[in-house]
Enzyme design. Structure first.
Site, PDB file in Angstrom:
ATOM      1  N   LYS A 167       7.752 -29.057 -36.820  1.00 11.91           N
ATOM      2  CA  LYS A 167       8.933 -29.598 -36.128  1.00 11.91           C
ATOM      3  C   LYS A 167       8.514 -30.584 -35.028  1.00 11.91           C
ATOM      4  O   LYS A 167       9.152 -31.606 -34.802  1.00 11.91           O
ATOM      5  CB  LYS A 167       9.760 -28.462 -35.536  1.00 11.91           C
ATOM      6  CG  LYS A 167      10.901 -28.887 -34.639  1.00 11.91           C
ATOM      7  CD  LYS A 167      12.035 -29.605 -35.365  1.00 11.91           C
ATOM      8  CE  LYS A 167      13.040 -30.155 -34.351  1.00 11.91           C
ATOM      9  NZ  LYS A 167      14.250 -30.678 -34.937  1.00 11.91           N
ATOM     10  N   LYS A 187      13.030 -32.024 -23.786  1.00 11.31           N
ATOM     11  CA  LYS A 187      12.359 -30.720 -23.947  1.00 11.31           C
ATOM     12  C   LYS A 187      11.422 -30.759 -25.148  1.00 11.31           C
ATOM     13  O   LYS A 187      10.277 -30.288 -25.086  1.00 11.31           O
ATOM     14  CB  LYS A 187      13.447 -29.634 -24.112  1.00 11.31           C
ATOM     15  CG  LYS A 187      12.984 -28.244 -24.426  1.00 11.31           C
ATOM     16  CD  LYS A 187      12.987 -27.907 -25.912  1.00 11.31           C
ATOM     17  CE  LYS A 187      14.335 -27.997 -26.568  1.00 11.31           C
ATOM     18  NZ  LYS A 187      14.301 -27.608 -27.998  1.00 11.31           N
TER      19      LYS A 187
HETATM   20  P1  NAP Z   1      23.395 -26.900 -27.488  1.00 13.17           P
HETATM   21  O1  NAP Z   1      24.608 -27.444 -28.140  1.00 13.17           O
HETATM   22  O2  NAP Z   1      23.088 -27.281 -26.077  1.00 13.17           O
HETATM   23  O3  NAP Z   1      23.481 -25.305 -27.602  1.00 13.17           O
HETATM   24  C1  NAP Z   1      22.539 -24.478 -26.979  1.00 13.17           C
HETATM   25  C2  NAP Z   1      22.892 -23.037 -27.301  1.00 13.17           C
HETATM   26  O4  NAP Z   1      21.916 -22.181 -26.683  1.00 13.17           O
HETATM   27  C3  NAP Z   1      24.257 -22.608 -26.745  1.00 13.17           C
HETATM   28  O5  NAP Z   1      24.826 -21.685 -27.635  1.00 13.17           O
HETATM   29  C4  NAP Z   1      23.847 -21.939 -25.421  1.00 13.17           C
HETATM   30  O6  NAP Z   1      24.805 -21.022 -24.935  1.00 13.17           O
HETATM   31  C5  NAP Z   1      22.603 -21.209 -25.880  1.00 13.17           C
HETATM   32  N1  NAP Z   1      21.722 -20.812 -24.782  1.00 13.17           N
HETATM   33  C6  NAP Z   1      20.928 -21.622 -24.025  1.00 13.17           C
HETATM   34  N2  NAP Z   1      20.236 -20.892 -23.132  1.00 13.17           N
HETATM   35  C7  NAP Z   1      20.571 -19.605 -23.345  1.00 13.17           C
HETATM   36  C8  NAP Z   1      20.168 -18.377 -22.749  1.00 13.17           C
HETATM   37  N3  NAP Z   1      19.254 -18.347 -21.758  1.00 13.17           N
HETATM   38  N4  NAP Z   1      20.730 -17.243 -23.214  1.00 13.17           N
HETATM   39  C9  NAP Z   1      21.632 -17.259 -24.202  1.00 13.17           C
HETATM   40  N5  NAP Z   1      22.059 -18.378 -24.820  1.00 13.17           N
HETATM   41  C10 NAP Z   1      21.525 -19.542 -24.391  1.00 13.17           C
HETATM   42  O7  NAP Z   1      22.072 -27.239 -28.306  1.00 13.17           O
HETATM   43  P2  NAP Z   1      21.876 -27.538 -29.868  1.00 13.17           P
HETATM   44  O8  NAP Z   1      21.894 -29.028 -30.051  1.00 13.17           O
HETATM   45  O9  NAP Z   1      22.761 -26.666 -30.669  1.00 13.17           O
HETATM   46  O10 NAP Z   1      20.329 -27.093 -30.022  1.00 13.17           O
HETATM   47  C11 NAP Z   1      19.946 -25.748 -30.216  1.00 13.17           C
HETATM   48  C12 NAP Z   1      18.490 -25.724 -30.666  1.00 13.17           C
HETATM   49  O11 NAP Z   1      18.369 -26.453 -31.898  1.00 13.17           O
HETATM   50  C13 NAP Z   1      17.523 -26.387 -29.671  1.00 13.17           C
HETATM   51  O12 NAP Z   1      16.291 -25.726 -29.657  1.00 13.17           O
HETATM   52  C14 NAP Z   1      17.385 -27.786 -30.242  1.00 13.17           C
HETATM   53  O13 NAP Z   1      16.174 -28.407 -29.851  1.00 13.17           O
HETATM   54  C15 NAP Z   1      17.438 -27.504 -31.727  1.00 13.17           C
HETATM   55  N6  NAP Z   1      17.861 -28.634 -32.571  1.00 13.17           N
HETATM   56  C16 NAP Z   1      18.931 -29.412 -32.237  1.00 13.17           C
HETATM   57  C17 NAP Z   1      19.282 -30.488 -33.067  1.00 13.17           C
HETATM   58  C18 NAP Z   1      20.456 -31.410 -32.765  1.00 13.17           C
HETATM   59  O14 NAP Z   1      20.521 -32.500 -33.359  1.00 13.17           O
HETATM   60  N7  NAP Z   1      21.393 -31.046 -31.910  1.00 13.17           N
HETATM   61  C19 NAP Z   1      18.561 -30.750 -34.233  1.00 13.17           C
HETATM   62  C20 NAP Z   1      17.507 -29.914 -34.568  1.00 13.17           C
HETATM   63  C21 NAP Z   1      17.162 -28.875 -33.725  1.00 13.17           C
HETATM   64  P3  NAP Z   1      26.053 -21.549 -24.050  1.00 13.17           P
HETATM   65  O15 NAP Z   1      27.077 -22.009 -25.028  1.00 13.17           O
HETATM   66  O16 NAP Z   1      26.458 -20.377 -23.259  1.00 13.17           O
HETATM   67  O17 NAP Z   1      25.526 -22.670 -23.182  1.00 13.17           O
END
Ligand code: NAP
Length: 300
Positions: A173, A241
């Site tokens: 990744k 990050k």
């Molecule tokens: P996001 O929309 O910011 O969502 C983050 C999620 O993590 C939310 O559900 C948040 O809860 C939860 N969270 C964060 N800290 C937490 C904690 N300490 N305890 C419990 N829950 C926690 O991010 P995302 O884009 O979905 O990304 C999620 C992961 O997938 C990341 O590692 C990212 O790098 C990866 N990713 C993202 C993409 C993309 O295009 N977006 C693509 C590939 C991989 P709350 O709702 O309460 O804030």
């Protein structure tokens, strides 16, 4: 036999992935720190867990998709409410977040002491891929666990690759993220050059997207730049990050990554300006600042 699935972390990515698991017919229990984000899943037929431990207690496999390494550690190892407190021996934890490969191996060791297996299965394909169920999934872990998780992976992804032992998924990744940010920088520089050259930007995108210069980034985020639409598929904060994870791992390996390090600093300028919640394609704003002019919004 259909296994009971749990899902922890219903952000931009988790929402789409969890919906696709429901569509595929899996019994699903979900939990999100901000409870309101569970509502669309509950309306679609999922059950609500009280906390990650409760989700694990009700599930044979638990998927996790939260932000960063400490967040995954909190939801898996949390003293009272972590997955490890509720998980049954013989169950499987699948972490789809992007986090440190080293921390991943430590998490797997802690879970193994309770008889719980783990796969690291970070994803690529953006919010669009999560919603459509077309993610690329790079998986680390035991072959038998990979086979067991196949029905789940098929429901959320299209290209599913077992890349090696636990932690290898996260390493691949990070390879992916070096390519993503390099593509993003190239797109931003190219569009600024096109703007300065006085050519029609929509036609330029159409012309170059189909040839050797085409990329997911160009096709999906190029049009957003032309609209000056900074809504995130992937936020600058999370992109930063990922580059930090890349640079940490590269430092440990002694590999020079001068281009990636430059992009890290460009994103840092945007965070310093308070733009961390915008989409990663807003990288163009850092270059606009250097160039002294902006991409003009299409249709104006
Ligand atoms: P996001 O929309 O910011 O969502 C983050 C999620 O993590 C939310 O559900 C948040 O809860 C939860 N969270 C964060 N800290 C937490 C904690 N300490 N305890 C419990 N829950 C926690 O991010 P995302 O884009 O979905 O990304 C999620 C992961 O997938 C990341 O590692 C990212 O790098 C990866 N990713 C993202 C993409 C993309 O295009 N977006 C693509 C590939 C991989 P709350 O709702 O309460 O804030």
């Amino acid at each position: 036999m259909t296994e009971n699935i749990g899902f922890v972390g219903l952000g931009i990515m988790g929402q789409g992935m969890a919906h696709n698991l429901l569509k595929a017919g899996f019994p699903l229990t979900v939990w999100n720190r901000t409870a309101g984000k569970m509502e669309p899943l509950l309306a679609a037929g999922a059950k609500a867990g009280r906390d990650p431990a409760d989700v694990a207690a009700q599930s044979d496999m638990v998927l996790v998709c939260v932000s960063d390494t400490p967040d995954v550690e909190a939801v898996i190892l949390g003293q009272e409410q972590g997955i490890i407190q509720g998980a049954k021996a013989g169950s499987l934890v699948i972490d789809c977040s992007t986090i440190s490969p080293l921390a991943t191996r430590k998490l797997a060791t802690a879970l193994a002491e309770k008889g719980v297996a783990m796969l690291d299965a970070p994803v690529s394909g953006g919010s669009e891929g999560a919603a459509k169920g077309t993610l690329s999934i790079m998986v680390g872990g035991e072959a038998a666990d990979f086979e067991r998780a196949q029905p789940v992976f098929q429901a959320i992804g299209k290209k599913i690759t077992h890349v090696g032992p636990i932690g290898a998924g996260q390493t691949v990744k990070l390879v992916n993220q070096i390519l993503v940010v390099g593509n993003c920088l190239a797109m931003c520089e190219a569009l600024l050059f096109a703007q300065a050259g006085g050519v029609d930007l929509t036609k330029t995108l159409e012309a170059v997207s189909a040839g050797a210069a085409g990329s997911w980034m160009l096709s999906n985020r190029g049009p957003q730049i032309l609209q000056r639409d900074w809504r995130p598929g992937f936020t600058i904060d999370l992109q930063q990050k990922d580059i930090r994870l890349v640079l940490d791992a590269a430092d440990a390996l002694g590999v020079p990554l001068p281009g990636t390090a430059l992009i890290f600093q460009l994103y840092r300028t945007l965070q310093a300006q308070g733009l961390g919640s915008e989409g990663n394609h807003a990288l163009v704003k850092a270059l606009e600042h250097l160039a002294g002019f902006e991409i003009e919004a299409a249709g104006e």
